[in-house]
Motif scaffolding. Structure first.
Motif, PDB file in Angstrom:
ATOM      1  N   LEU A   1       0.828  -1.202   0.000  1.00 35.99           N
ATOM      2  CA  LEU A   1       0.000   0.000   0.000  1.00 35.99           C
ATOM      3  C   LEU A   1       0.864   1.254   0.000  1.00 35.99           C
ATOM      4  CD1 LEU A   1      -2.692   1.572   0.420  1.00 35.99           C
ATOM      5  CD2 LEU A   1      -2.385   1.190   2.882  1.00 35.99           C
ATOM      6  N   VAL A   2       1.884   1.268   0.849  1.00 29.32           N
ATOM      7  CA  VAL A   2       2.769   2.436   0.931  1.00 29.32           C
ATOM      8  C   VAL A   2       3.525   2.633  -0.383  1.00 29.32           C
ATOM      9  CG1 VAL A   2       4.800   3.390   2.083  1.00 29.32           C
ATOM     10  CG2 VAL A   2       3.000   2.284   3.421  1.00 29.32           C
ATOM     11  N   HIS A   3       4.083   1.571  -0.941  1.00 34.27           N
ATOM     12  CA  HIS A   3       4.812   1.688  -2.204  1.00 34.27           C
ATOM     13  C   HIS A   3       3.880   2.152  -3.324  1.00 34.27           C
ATOM     14  CE1 HIS A   3       8.662   0.250  -0.911  1.00 34.27           C
ATOM     15  NE2 HIS A   3       8.172  -0.900  -0.450  1.00 34.27           N
ATOM     16  N   GLY A   4       2.675   1.620  -3.344  1.00 32.68           N
ATOM     17  CA  GLY A   4       1.741   2.019  -4.393  1.00 32.68           C
ATOM     18  C   GLY A   4       1.363   3.482  -4.298  1.00 32.68           C
ATOM     19  N   LEU A   5       1.052   3.953  -3.088  1.00 34.58           N
ATOM     20  CA  LEU A   5       0.683   5.357  -2.920  1.00 34.58           C
ATOM     21  C   LEU A   5       1.868   6.283  -3.183  1.00 34.58           C
ATOM     22  CD1 LEU A   5      -1.524   5.109   0.311  1.00 34.58           C
ATOM     23  CD2 LEU A   5      -2.315   5.418  -2.046  1.00 34.58           C
ATOM     24  N   PHE A   6       3.060   5.871  -2.783  1.00 34.02           N
ATOM     25  CA  PHE A   6       4.242   6.747  -2.927  1.00 34.02           C
ATOM     26  C   PHE A   6       4.620   6.944  -4.400  1.00 34.02           C
ATOM     27  CE2 PHE A   6       8.730   7.834  -2.964  1.00 34.02           C
ATOM     28  CZ  PHE A   6       8.815   8.786  -1.950  1.00 34.02           C
ATOM     29  N   PHE A   7       4.540   5.869  -5.191  1.00 33.08           N
ATOM     30  CA  PHE A   7       4.985   5.947  -6.579  1.00 33.08           C
ATOM     31  C   PHE A   7       3.842   6.150  -7.576  1.00 33.08           C
ATOM     32  CE2 PHE A   7       8.385   3.417  -4.523  1.00 33.08           C
ATOM     33  CZ  PHE A   7       9.451   4.278  -4.771  1.00 33.08           C
ATOM     34  N   LEU A   8       2.616   6.321  -7.074  1.00 31.66           N
ATOM     35  CA  LEU A   8       1.481   6.575  -7.962  1.00 31.66           C
ATOM     36  C   LEU A   8       1.568   7.991  -8.527  1.00 31.66           C
ATOM     37  CD1 LEU A   8      -1.194   5.204  -8.925  1.00 31.66           C
ATOM     38  CD2 LEU A   8      -2.331   6.459  -7.065  1.00 31.66           C
ATOM     39  N   SER A   9       1.021   8.147  -9.692  1.00 33.50           N
ATOM     40  CA  SER A   9       1.007   9.482 -10.316  1.00 33.50           C
ATOM     41  C   SER A   9       0.250  10.462  -9.432  1.00 33.50           C
ATOM     42  CB  SER A   9       0.339   9.396 -11.696  1.00 33.50           C
ATOM     43  OG  SER A   9       0.138  10.689 -12.228  1.00 33.50           O
ATOM     44  N   PRO A  10       0.797  11.647  -9.193  1.00 33.64           N
ATOM     45  CA  PRO A  10       0.103  12.637  -8.335  1.00 33.64           C
ATOM     46  C   PRO A  10      -1.292  12.985  -8.827  1.00 33.64           C
ATOM     47  CG  PRO A  10       2.378  13.302  -8.744  1.00 33.64           C
ATOM     48  CD  PRO A  10       2.110  12.126  -9.641  1.00 33.64           C
ATOM     49  N   ASP A  11      -1.502  12.867 -10.121  1.00 31.23           N
ATOM     50  CA  ASP A  11      -2.830  13.191 -10.649  1.00 31.23           C
ATOM     51  C   ASP A  11      -3.872  12.174 -10.220  1.00 31.23           C
ATOM     52  OD1 ASP A  11      -1.694  15.346 -11.945  1.00 31.23           O
ATOM     53  OD2 ASP A  11      -1.333  14.220 -13.801  1.00 31.23           O
ATOM     54  N   ASP A  12      -3.440  10.943  -9.974  1.00 30.34           N
ATOM     55  CA  ASP A  12      -4.378   9.879  -9.593  1.00 30.34           C
ATOM     56  C   ASP A  12      -4.508   9.700  -8.082  1.00 30.34           C
ATOM     57  OD1 ASP A  12      -4.732   9.315 -12.300  1.00 30.34           O
ATOM     58  OD2 ASP A  12      -3.046   7.910 -12.338  1.00 30.34           O
ATOM     59  N   LEU A  13      -3.621  10.307  -7.314  1.00 26.37           N
ATOM     60  CA  LEU A  13      -3.613  10.106  -5.858  1.00 26.37           C
ATOM     61  C   LEU A  13      -4.648  10.997  -5.183  1.00 26.37           C
ATOM     62  CD1 LEU A  13      -2.310   8.739  -3.412  1.00 26.37           C
ATOM     63  CD2 LEU A  13      -0.629  10.606  -3.371  1.00 26.37           C
ATOM     64  N   THR A  14      -5.578  10.376  -4.487  1.00 27.82           N
ATOM     65  CA  THR A  14      -6.589  11.091  -3.702  1.00 27.82           C
ATOM     66  C   THR A  14      -6.699  10.461  -2.323  1.00 27.82           C
ATOM     67  OG1 THR A  14      -8.394   9.677  -4.483  1.00 27.82           O
ATOM     68  CG2 THR A  14      -7.897  11.655  -5.794  1.00 27.82           C
ATOM     69  N   TRP A  15      -7.231  11.211  -1.397  1.00 23.38           N
ATOM     70  CA  TRP A  15      -7.369  10.654  -0.055  1.00 23.38           C
ATOM     71  C   TRP A  15      -8.444   9.557  -0.028  1.00 23.38           C
ATOM     72  CZ3 TRP A  15     -11.899  10.617   2.633  1.00 23.38           C
ATOM     73  CH2 TRP A  15     -12.915  11.486   2.207  1.00 23.38           C
ATOM     74  N   GLN A  16      -9.451   9.651  -0.924  1.00 24.29           N
ATOM     75  CA  GLN A  16     -10.452   8.595  -0.993  1.00 24.29           C
ATOM     76  C   GLN A  16      -9.821   7.276  -1.446  1.00 24.29           C
ATOM     77  OE1 GLN A  16     -10.754  11.587  -2.416  1.00 24.29           O
ATOM     78  NE2 GLN A  16     -12.785  12.482  -2.021  1.00 24.29           N
ATOM     79  N   LEU A  17      -8.901   7.361  -2.444  1.00 18.92           N
ATOM     80  CA  LEU A  17      -8.226   6.156  -2.910  1.00 18.92           C
ATOM     81  C   LEU A  17      -7.372   5.541  -1.808  1.00 18.92           C
ATOM     82  CD1 LEU A  17      -7.355   4.228  -5.190  1.00 18.92           C
ATOM     83  CD2 LEU A  17      -5.551   5.875  -5.763  1.00 18.92           C
ATOM     84  N   ALA A  18      -6.648   6.404  -1.066  1.00 18.60           N
ATOM     85  CA  ALA A  18      -5.794   5.911   0.014  1.00 18.60           C
ATOM     86  C   ALA A  18      -6.632   5.234   1.102  1.00 18.60           C
ATOM     87  CB  ALA A  18      -4.984   7.059   0.601  1.00 18.60           C
ATOM     88  N   LEU A  19      -7.763   5.855   1.461  1.00 17.93           N
ATOM     89  CA  LEU A  19      -8.625   5.280   2.490  1.00 17.93           C
ATOM     90  C   LEU A  19      -9.234   3.954   2.022  1.00 17.93           C
ATOM     91  CD1 LEU A  19     -10.014   5.526   5.236  1.00 17.93           C
ATOM     92  CD2 LEU A  19     -11.818   6.866   4.119  1.00 17.93           C
ATOM     93  N   TYR A  20      -9.671   3.926   0.769  1.00 18.91           N
ATOM     94  CA  TYR A  20     -10.267   2.697   0.221  1.00 18.91           C
ATOM     95  C   TYR A  20      -9.265   1.559   0.204  1.00 18.91           C
ATOM     96  CZ  TYR A  20     -12.811  -0.271  -3.084  1.00 18.91           C
ATOM     97  OH  TYR A  20     -13.459  -1.326  -3.683  1.00 18.91           O
TER      98      TYR A  20
END
Length: 768
Positions: free
Chosen positions: A590-609
């Motif tokens: 989860l951490v690696h995915g959120l860290f290296f995900l494109s900033p345009d696709d990163l949202t707090w809803q995605l992180a929470l989900y």
């Protein structure tokens, strides 16, 4: 109801009239009239109540039915019925399964003279075993009292009792044979000191049978009741001594280990002893349990008749045997997953934190390894080594992995369920234990993810700072997050697969702990000649102790890692969507995915989900592994646990009234009879001494009392005898009696006639 009552009365009248010429069809009509195909307990007992009322109105029907049954069964082999039915065989599983497979293609010949064949004909309904079990004990007691032969048919009773007495002798010899078996003596040398119990019970059995047959005049085919009946108490005492020996062996299993064959022998020994108790109740009614003995034997006959050719029953019996072997040895040292107090709670968090720290690096290595171009087998090997060696490293470092349910947990559950006098008390204790396990697993999960996630973040950040580029592509990062999606991916089924592997790793740990104890792996390592050349003796001793104490945990962790690392490859090769998800690795991904995900696709809803997906993965891991552990624990102890609804209600009520108990340790922890605060089984090493009757032909081995002066005087007498026969040429010149001082014996020392010579506890140590 009237029509049925009239039909039942007519059948009983017919049986009573034809009791001199018994045939199975009439008895089958009688059983068919009593059969209830549904699980309605009231309907079953209503029919039995109706039968009881008829027999009370017409006592001759009961006597006629008893005479009919005894005459009918007299045409069959009753000795094997009493001595074999319901007692597991000595055949191996492979032999038994091959026999049943052959039966499907070319049916086995039925044993026409077997009572089991008769029972199979009489009880041919699919639900017969079920409706018999629904009859209340009170109705059974009344029924047995009403179905008795009259004095005109005592020869039938004599014939039945002769068969029972012969079966007692056969069982007695079998018990002696198992108790004196070479493997049992080799595996448990301490049994050598108690062999007299097995021989003595045989002596008491033969004595009881001969005296009983003579006093009841059974040889004259009658059953004369003596003024004072033969008391089976001495035989019962010796059977109790034999059972104590079995209990003593089981208490030491965690130290000595046990094989499948030895497990089978102990089960057969216990069943044979129990069967002798039943048969003794049938002929003597010593403890006023004759009715219960008749009922138990009847139910065992029907069960055997229904299951003798069943694959399912054979597999069920053998898996119960295997699970008993595994859970009886739950490891001397190893991994413990139950904490009952605050100290154990804190220790579990520290161990889980160590595990989380190493898991962050393991998850990173797996992500990096996925970019390598390897053949499927090569990729499976690489992932298996990352997982397997990583888990072993976590164990050696003193860490733990969340949601693991080793055999220790299964043994703890089994000990809680199988002990206690009240079902309600047992259920309450089990509910409390489940709460403790859930709370311990909760803090283990918190320890894993609370360290794995920040360490994974530091690794990702350090990679970018050191190499100046991302560790994985944005597409790979998106894929890592997609794998955590509980709705649009197979993350939860994959988590269930990981739960099965978590459970299996616990059984594997128990198996290798048992293997190390049974084969004395630690001692053999300490005596290994090659290792002696490579390292100092102190190192070799420490290595042997480490292997003996940790072999189960190491092998369980390593094989668990191989399971996780190779599942996806096996799924790819088979064309199946197989993979695994574990909460600790999912949190790092989860951490690696959120860290290296494109900033345009990163949202707090995605992180929470995605984080909710991680928690659901952990919940599935825990539920699957714990459920399987509970199942194997129940099977190992042969506990028929049916109060699932009651247990669920207790758990739900506890969650509503004391929700914090599932997450925070109680101020005063619940005490368990056989579990300490860190989840270890408390073993009872107290060995019961066996009392052997003075008339036994076998004496207890060892513990010989030495009398030095008596031995010396005996030697002198022998010398004088030899001299008178001309076999000695020279003795002491003054021909005076040899004094103790001349033989080097100090009469003032502690070693004298009143203080026997000390006996060594074990043989002297041989040179290595």
């Amino acid at each position: 109801m009237l029509d049925h009552s009239s039909d039942l009365r007519h059948i009983l009248q017919y049986i009573s009239l034809l009791q001199e010429l018994p045939e199975p069809s009439s008895l089958k009509r009688f059983i068919d009239a009593l059969r209830v195909t549904s699980d309605d307990e009231e309907a079953v007992n209503a029919k039995i109540r109706e039968l009881i009322d008829i027999l009370k109105e017409n006592p001759k029907y009961g006597a006629g039915l008893a005479a009919f049954i005894l005459r009918l069964t007299d045409n069959y082999q009753r000795i094997t019925l009493y001595a074999d039915t319901g007692i597991i065989s000595d055949d191996s599983f492979s032999h038994s399964i091959n026999r049943l497979i052959g039966h499907r293609f070319l049916p086995l010949l039925p044993k026409e003279d077997s009572v089991v064949e008769l029972a199979h004909h009489l009880f041919d309904g699919a639900t017969d075993e079920k409706w018999l079990s629904l009859i209340t004990p009170e109705h059974w007691d009344e029924l047995v009292e009403l179905i008795k032969v009259d004095e005109q048919n005592l020869e039938l009773v004599a014939s039945a009792k002769n068969s029972i007495l012969n079966a007692l002798v056969i069982l007695s010899y079998r018990i002696s044979g198992i108790g004196l078996h070479t493997e049992m003596m080799d595996t448990y040398p301490q049994v050598l000191n108690y062999t007299a119990a097995f021989v003595a019970q045989n002596q008491e059995t033969v004595l009881f049978v001969n005296q009983y047959r003579q006093s009841h005049n059974l040889d004259a085919m009658t059953d004369t009741m003596p003024d004072v009946d033969i008391d089976p108490a001495p035989l019962l005492v010796m059977l109790e001594q034999c059972q104590d020996i079995v209990d003593n062996i089981r208490k030491r299993v965690y130290k000595t280990g046990i094989s499948i064959r030895m497990t089978n022998m102990l089960v057969r020994l216990e069943q044979s002893i129990h069967r002798m108790h039943i048969l003794l109740e049938l002929v003597s009614d010593k403890n006023k349990n004759r009715d219960k003995a008749i009922v138990e034997l009847t139910q065992e006959i029907v069960r055997t008749a229904k299951t003798r050719y069943s694959f399912g029953y054979l597999i069920k019996n053998n898996t119960r045997l295997l699970s008993r072997k595994i859970t009886e040895n739950s490891g001397q040292v190893g991994e413990h997953y139950i904490s009952t107090d605050k100290l154990g709670y804190k220790k579990m968090y520290k161990k889980a934190a160590i595990g989380g720290f190493l898991i962050a690096f393991m998850a990173t290595l797996k992500i990096l390894g996925s970019s390598l171009v390897l053949a499927p087998i090569g990729k499976a090997f690489m992932n298996s080594m990352i997982y397997g060696l990583g888990f072993v490293g976590i164990h050696i470092a003193g860490g733990t992995v969340a949601t693991k349910q080793p055999a220790m947990t299964a043994a703890a559950i089994a000990s809680t369920i199988s002990e206690g006098s009240s079902k309600k008390k047992q259920l309450t204790k089990l509910a409390e234990l489940v709460v403790d396990i859930m709370r311990t697993q909760f803090i283990a999960i918190v320890g894993n993810i609370s360290i794995a996630m920040p360490i994974a973040l530091l690794i990702a950040f350090g990679w970018v700072q050191f190499y100046g580029e991302t560790m994985i592509s944005t597409e790979k990062a998106a894929y890592l997050l997609h794998e955590l999606d509980p709705l649009r991916s197979l993350s939860l089924p994959h988590a269930a697969i990981a739960g099965v592997f978590l459970f299996l790793s616990g059984l594997i740990s128990g198996y290798y702990d048992n293997l190390a104890a049974f084969n004395k792996i630690g001692e053999r390592v300490k005596r290994h000649h090659l290792l002696a050349r490579l390292m100092p003796q102190s190192w070799q001793n420490r290595l042997g102790s480490f292997v003996e104490a940790n072999l189960g945990a190491i092998m369980g962790n390593f094989i668990f890692g191989c399971f996780l690392g190779s599942t996806a490859t096996i799924g790819y090769m088979l064309g199946l969507p197989l993979d695994i998800r574990h909460i600790a690795f999912a949190s790092a991904n989860l951490v690696h995915g959120l860290f290296f995900l494109s900033p345009d696709d990163l949202t707090w809803q995605l992180a929470l989900y995605a984080f909710v997906g991680v928690l659901l993965i952990g919940m599935v891991n825990l539920i699957v592994s714990f459920s399987l552990s509970l199942m194997i624990a129940l099977r190992s102890k042969e506990v028929h646990f049916s109060q699932w609804k009651d247990l669920g209600e207790l758990m739900f009520k506890h969650l509503i009234t004391h929700p914090r108990d599932f997450f925070i340790p109680r101020n005063e922890s619940v005490k368990y009879a056989r579990i300490d605060s860190e989840g270890r089984i408390i073993y009872d090493d107290n060995v019961k001494e066996t009392a052997i009757p003075s008339g036994s032909v076998v004496r207890r081995l060892g513990n010989k009392k030495a009398d030095p002066l008596k031995d010396i005087q005996n030697a002198v007498n022998v010398a004088k005898t030899d001299l008178s026969q001309g076999t000695l040429n020279k003795v002491k010149q003054d021909d005076k009696p040899i004094e103790a001082g001349e033989m080097g014996l100090d009469m003032n020392s502690e070693t004298n006639a009143k203080n026997p010579l000390p006996k060594p506890d074990k043989p002297p140590q041989l040179p290595k």
